[in-house]
Motif scaffolding. Structure first.
Motif, PDB file in Angstrom:
ATOM      1  N   ALA A 376       0.827  -1.211   0.000  1.00 43.97           N
ATOM      2  CA  ALA A 376       0.000   0.000   0.000  1.00 43.97           C
ATOM      3  C   ALA A 376       0.858   1.257   0.000  1.00 43.97           C
ATOM      4  O   ALA A 376       0.497   2.272  -0.610  1.00 43.97           O
ATOM      5  N   GLU A 377       1.993   1.222   0.673  1.00 47.69           N
ATOM      6  CA  GLU A 377       2.889   2.377   0.678  1.00 47.69           C
ATOM      7  C   GLU A 377       3.494   2.601  -0.709  1.00 47.69           C
ATOM      8  O   GLU A 377       3.679   3.743  -1.146  1.00 47.69           O
ATOM      9  N   LYS A 378       3.790   1.517  -1.408  1.00 48.66           N
ATOM     10  CA  LYS A 378       4.288   1.665  -2.786  1.00 48.66           C
ATOM     11  C   LYS A 378       3.205   2.287  -3.671  1.00 48.66           C
ATOM     12  O   LYS A 378       3.496   3.153  -4.503  1.00 48.66           O
ATOM     13  N   LEU A 379       1.963   1.842  -3.479  1.00 54.16           N
ATOM     14  CA  LEU A 379       0.861   2.420  -4.248  1.00 54.16           C
ATOM     15  C   LEU A 379       0.676   3.890  -3.900  1.00 54.16           C
ATOM     16  O   LEU A 379       0.421   4.724  -4.781  1.00 54.16           O
ATOM     17  N   SER A 380       0.827   4.242  -2.626  1.00 55.62           N
ATOM     18  CA  SER A 380       0.695   5.631  -2.202  1.00 55.62           C
ATOM     19  C   SER A 380       1.746   6.511  -2.866  1.00 55.62           C
ATOM     20  O   SER A 380       1.459   7.621  -3.329  1.00 55.62           O
ATOM     21  N   GLN A 381       2.978   6.020  -2.920  1.00 51.51           N
ATOM     22  CA  GLN A 381       4.047   6.765  -3.593  1.00 51.51           C
ATOM     23  C   GLN A 381       3.733   6.941  -5.075  1.00 51.51           C
ATOM     24  O   GLN A 381       3.932   8.017  -5.648  1.00 51.51           O
ATOM     25  N   SER A 382       3.218   5.889  -5.697  1.00 50.56           N
ATOM     26  CA  SER A 382       2.842   5.972  -7.115  1.00 50.56           C
ATOM     27  C   SER A 382       1.735   6.991  -7.316  1.00 50.56           C
ATOM     28  O   SER A 382       1.746   7.753  -8.296  1.00 50.56           O
ATOM     29  N   ARG A 383       0.792   7.017  -6.396  1.00 49.01           N
ATOM     30  CA  ARG A 383      -0.321   7.973  -6.506  1.00 49.01           C
ATOM     31  C   ARG A 383       0.174   9.405  -6.393  1.00 49.01           C
ATOM     32  O   ARG A 383      -0.285  10.293  -7.117  1.00 49.01           O
ATOM     33  N   ARG A 384       1.075   9.654  -5.491  1.00 46.77           N
ATOM     34  CA  ARG A 384       1.562  11.025  -5.298  1.00 46.77           C
ATOM     35  C   ARG A 384       2.332  11.518  -6.518  1.00 46.77           C
ATOM     36  O   ARG A 384       2.221  12.693  -6.901  1.00 46.77           O
ATOM     37  N   LYS A 385       3.088  10.623  -7.139  1.00 47.89           N
ATOM     38  CA  LYS A 385       3.759  11.003  -8.394  1.00 47.89           C
ATOM     39  C   LYS A 385       2.726  11.221  -9.488  1.00 47.89           C
ATOM     40  O   LYS A 385       2.807  12.189 -10.258  1.00 47.89           O
ATOM     41  N   CYS A 386       1.746  10.321  -9.534  1.00 44.29           N
ATOM     42  CA  CYS A 386       0.697  10.400 -10.552  1.00 44.29           C
ATOM     43  C   CYS A 386      -0.118  11.685 -10.395  1.00 44.29           C
ATOM     44  O   CYS A 386      -0.516  12.310 -11.379  1.00 44.29           O
ATOM     45  N   SER A 387      -0.365  12.114  -9.152  1.00 42.40           N
ATOM     46  CA  SER A 387      -1.224  13.270  -8.895  1.00 42.40           C
ATOM     47  C   SER A 387      -0.633  14.556  -9.452  1.00 42.40           C
ATOM     48  O   SER A 387      -1.367  15.450  -9.894  1.00 42.40           O
ATOM     49  N   GLN A 388       0.684  14.667  -9.453  1.00 40.38           N
ATOM     50  CA  GLN A 388       1.320  15.877  -9.982  1.00 40.38           C
ATOM     51  C   GLN A 388       1.055  16.010 -11.477  1.00 40.38           C
ATOM     52  O   GLN A 388       0.654  17.069 -11.966  1.00 40.38           O
ATOM     53  N   SER A 389       1.281  14.910 -12.212  1.00 39.17           N
ATOM     54  CA  SER A 389       1.029  14.935 -13.652  1.00 39.17           C
ATOM     55  C   SER A 389      -0.460  15.089 -13.945  1.00 39.17           C
ATOM     56  O   SER A 389      -0.851  15.811 -14.864  1.00 39.17           O
ATOM     57  N   PHE A 390      -1.285  14.440 -13.133  1.00 39.08           N
ATOM     58  CA  PHE A 390      -2.732  14.518 -13.319  1.00 39.08           C
ATOM     59  C   PHE A 390      -3.219  15.957 -13.154  1.00 39.08           C
ATOM     60  O   PHE A 390      -3.971  16.479 -13.985  1.00 39.08           O
ATOM     61  N   GLY A 391      -2.794  16.613 -12.071  1.00 40.05           N
ATOM     62  CA  GLY A 391      -3.211  17.988 -11.829  1.00 40.05           C
ATOM     63  C   GLY A 391      -2.778  18.918 -12.943  1.00 40.05           C
ATOM     64  O   GLY A 391      -3.552  19.763 -13.406  1.00 40.05           O
ATOM     65  N   THR A 392      -1.533  18.753 -13.396  1.00 45.54           N
ATOM     66  CA  THR A 392      -1.015  19.604 -14.476  1.00 45.54           C
ATOM     67  C   THR A 392      -1.811  19.408 -15.760  1.00 45.54           C
ATOM     68  O   THR A 392      -2.154  20.377 -16.461  1.00 45.54           O
ATOM     69  N   THR A 393      -2.121  18.156 -16.083  1.00 46.99           N
ATOM     70  CA  THR A 393      -2.838  17.859 -17.317  1.00 46.99           C
ATOM     71  C   THR A 393      -4.273  18.386 -17.264  1.00 46.99           C
ATOM     72  O   THR A 393      -4.788  18.926 -18.253  1.00 46.99           O
ATOM     73  N   VAL A 394      -4.923  18.254 -16.106  1.00 45.26           N
ATOM     74  CA  VAL A 394      -6.289  18.777 -15.971  1.00 45.26           C
ATOM     75  C   VAL A 394      -6.298  20.292 -16.114  1.00 45.26           C
ATOM     76  O   VAL A 394      -7.168  20.863 -16.781  1.00 45.26           O
ATOM     77  N   VAL A 395      -5.311  20.966 -15.507  1.00 51.35           N
ATOM     78  CA  VAL A 395      -5.230  22.421 -15.633  1.00 51.35           C
ATOM     79  C   VAL A 395      -5.056  22.824 -17.095  1.00 51.35           C
ATOM     80  O   VAL A 395      -5.653  23.805 -17.565  1.00 51.35           O
ATOM     81  N   THR A 396      -4.237  22.085 -17.843  1.00 48.94           N
ATOM     82  CA  THR A 396      -4.058  22.371 -19.268  1.00 48.94           C
ATOM     83  C   THR A 396      -5.388  22.275 -20.009  1.00 48.94           C
ATOM     84  O   THR A 396      -5.710  23.127 -20.857  1.00 48.94           O
ATOM     85  N   GLU A 397      -6.155  21.238 -19.687  1.00 49.97           N
ATOM     86  CA  GLU A 397      -7.463  21.090 -20.320  1.00 49.97           C
ATOM     87  C   GLU A 397      -8.396  22.232 -19.920  1.00 49.97           C
ATOM     88  O   GLU A 397      -9.156  22.747 -20.748  1.00 49.97           O
ATOM     89  N   LEU A 398      -8.349  22.652 -18.658  1.00 48.52           N
ATOM     90  CA  LEU A 398      -9.229  23.727 -18.187  1.00 48.52           C
ATOM     91  C   LEU A 398      -8.926  25.049 -18.890  1.00 48.52           C
ATOM     92  O   LEU A 398      -9.828  25.853 -19.138  1.00 48.52           O
ATOM     93  N   ARG A 399      -7.669  25.276 -19.200  1.00 51.87           N
ATOM     94  CA  ARG A 399      -7.320  26.513 -19.897  1.00 51.87           C
ATOM     95  C   ARG A 399      -7.968  26.571 -21.271  1.00 51.87           C
ATOM     96  O   ARG A 399      -8.258  27.660 -21.789  1.00 51.87           O
ATOM     97  N   GLU A 400      -8.175  25.426 -21.885  1.00 53.09           N
ATOM     98  CA  GLU A 400      -8.829  25.393 -23.190  1.00 53.09           C
ATOM     99  C   GLU A 400     -10.346  25.487 -23.064  1.00 53.09           C
ATOM    100  O   GLU A 400     -11.056  25.534 -24.067  1.00 53.09           O
ATOM    101  N   LEU A 401     -10.827  25.486 -21.821  1.00 49.58           N
ATOM    102  CA  LEU A 401     -12.265  25.553 -21.566  1.00 49.58           C
ATOM    103  C   LEU A 401     -12.633  26.856 -20.864  1.00 49.58           C
ATOM    104  O   LEU A 401     -13.510  26.894 -20.011  1.00 49.58           O
TER     105      LEU A 401
END
Length: 583
Positions: A376-401
């Motif tokens: 679960a700790e390995k998954l948590s670390q993966s999620r935290r790395k994933c969340s940075q890219s996810f947030g950035t990508t969503v913001v990029t999409e929001l700028r086009e909206l």
């Protein structure tokens, strides 16, 4: 596939054939587009009110929907687990709203009370069942209650859906390890919640088992004893009645029935010497004679068997008292008592465990928990790395909206400590936080976002996931919150021009992976639809009604032109070009 509406608000009758891809609803403000969204909401469990009932079919409104579940595995799984029959992946939902009896209409109003009847594939169901099914069938966004993004419990699923293949395998491993540990821990908790309680429970169960075994009841034994008791209490009456039956047949001081039947048989056989046809009913008399003779013998034996037996009656009374005592304590019937005894046996087996076995169970639970926490700790670390890219990508999409200054992040709650249990999702809790304007702090979506903002955030997230997520080329949109039909109501609030084109393009792209419905006032969005429906309101001196029309050819050109402001020649030419550019 289809929505059928009868007497819902201003819609008298409407049968709307929908399709996959991008479905758009357009019409003047107040034309009744919201009624169609309300109809779809009723099909997925939203609250029904008597005010929704129209004036053209008594005190009743009906909405029916046909769904193809070929791309809705979660809905199929839910329905099968709930015991519904599914054939060819087809689902039919019917929702009827009726006013309470005695409800009145005064000045066009209706009493507030209403009743709702739900049928799923022809079977009656509860509204709560329909609501649960709706969560995996349709997502409604806009000014409606059914908004997945407003529920923080769903956010972890969105974030995980963005993860790559390695991330998804980690999720599966965590779920498996938690299930293994949770099963062992549950067993351990049952056994060790209190040694004193366990010992007390064992003593009580053993006492009950011994009490039942000492009496050794048999199924329906009490019924047989009640019958025997009744015979013994009335032995003299029964003996006299049976003797009367025997004497009436065999004869006593006068000839009985048997003597008369013998005379009849002798006469019939005499007739048979001259007329063979008499043989048939003569045989019946002879059969009756044998049966009456047997009955007389049985009555005589029965009368001789009956005698008062005070000792046996006392035994029966004592036995019934013991059986009734068991029934009062352990079941309404002896069958219930025996079922309780079987349950006792199972629980005694479960509680009877040696200290050595208990120690082994504790050690196994500790090892399994450690394994779960490590993964679960390995998954948590993966999620935290994933969340940075996810947030950035969503913001990029929001700028086009048309949300140039928007900020979006996945916020993690404090990491669960090792002495906490976590869940099959691991040890993380995630909530999306958002700010639409500069200078405003990031806050939970449910607390600050408007309906239009929620719709565009969901559109951005769905677009990100449909594009394949982090490292998923081709888009694995079956992971996480896979709801096959998305509805966006008034997503275009406050935008226009280039931004409207971007929103339209995003919606069209999203419709490659989902069935999408959109209520819009913008021609830039409407022109991209695979199916374009026009909602119109008609009024005369007596009533107002709403109609829904699937637009094709020039009718669609005129609607696009109307959305530009006027159906003049310039706008008509522009509308034709807009549709031509889409192809």
């Amino acid at each position: 596939l289809e929505i059928s509406i009868s007497n819902l608000a201003l819609i008298q009758e409407a049968d709307i054939q929908t399709g996959p891809g991008f479905n758009v609803l357009t019409g003047e403000t107040g034309a009744g587009k919201s009624i169609l969204i309300s109809a779809l909401g009723l099909l997925v469990g939203e609250r029904a009110a008597s005010e929704q009932i129209g004036a053209n079919n008594g005190n009743r409104a009906l909405v029916e929907g046909a769904f193809d579940l070929s791309n809705a595995p979660q809905a199929l799984e839910y329905l099968r687990e709930a015991g519904f029959t599914i054939e060819d992946n087809q689902l039919l939902i019917s929702r009827e709203i009726s006013g309470n009896e005695g409800g009145s209409r005064e000045g066009g109003s209706r009493s507030a009370g209403s009743r709702s009847r739900v049928r799923i594939n022809g079977r009656l169901a509860t509204t709560s069942t329909l609501r649960e099914l709706g969560t995996v069938l349709v997502d409604l966004h806009g000014q409606h209650e059914h908004q997945l993004l407003l529920n923080p419990d769903s956010h972890l699923g969105f974030l995980d859906a963005f993860g790559d293949t390695k991330h998804q395998k980690l999720r599966e491993t965590v779920a498996q390890k938690w299930e293994i540990w949770h099963g062992t821990q549950k067993r351990l908790d049952e056994l060790t919640r209190s040694e004193q309680q366990r010992a007390q429970r064992l003593d009580m169960l053993q006492f009950q088992a011994d009490e039942i075994d000492a009496t050794a009841p048999q199924p329906e034994e009490d019924d047989s004893l009640f019958e025997e008791r009744l015979r013994l209490l009335n032995a003299e009456k029964l003996r006299e009645a049976a003797l009367l039956c025997s004497e009436s047949l065999s004869g006593g001081e006068t000839d009985g029935a048997l003597a008369l039947v013998r005379q009849a048989l002798k006469a019939a056989r005499g007739l048979e010497e001259y007329d063979k046809s008499v043989g048939a009913w003569a045989g019946e008399i002879e059969s009756a004679l044998y049966e009456l003779d047997d009955a007389a013998s049985e009555a005589r034996r029965y009368s001789e068997s009956l005698e008062a037996d005070p000792l046996r009656l006392e035994e029966i009374e004592a036995r019934l008292h013991r059986l009734n005592r068991l029934k009062r304590k352990y079941g309404d019937t002896l069958t219930g008592v025996l079922a309780h005894r079987a349950r006792i046996a199972d629980e005694l087996d479960a509680l009877s465990i040696s200290e050595e076995e208990l120690s082994d169970l504790r050690a196994r639970a500790a090892t399994e928990r450690t394994t779960f926490i490590e993964v679960a700790e390995k998954l948590s670390q993966s999620r935290r790395k994933c969340s940075q890219s996810f947030g950035t990508t969503v913001v990029t999409e929001l700028r086009e909206l048309a949300m140039d200054k928007a900020r979006f992040e996945a916020q993690f709650e404090a990491h669960l400590e090792r002495d906490e249990n976590g869940s099959r999702d691991g040890i993380d809790k995630v909530e999306f936080i958002f700010s639409a304007n500069p200078g405003q702090p990031l806050r939970p979506l449910a607390r600050i976002a408007s309906g239009g903002e929620i719709s565009r955030v969901m559109l951005a997230i769905r677009s990100v996931l449909a594009s394949g997520g982090q490292g998923n080329k081709g888009g694995d949109v079956t992971v996480g919150n896979r709801v096959p039909t998305l509805v966006f109501d008034e997503i275009d609030t406050g935008i226009g021009g280039v931004t409207a084109e971007a929103v339209g393009a995003k919606m069209q792209q999203l419709a490659q992976h989902f069935q999408v419905f959109c209520v819009t006032h913008l021609p830039q969005i409407a022109r991209r639809a695979d199916r374009h429906y026009s909602v119109r309101k008609q009024s005369d001196d007596e009533q107002t009604s709403v109609s829904v029309t699937l637009l094709k050819g020039e009718d669609r050109v005129h609607e696009i032109a109307r959305m530009m402001g006027h159906e003049n020649e310039a706008n008509l030419r522009h509308a034709r070009q807009m549709l031509k550019d889409i192809g």
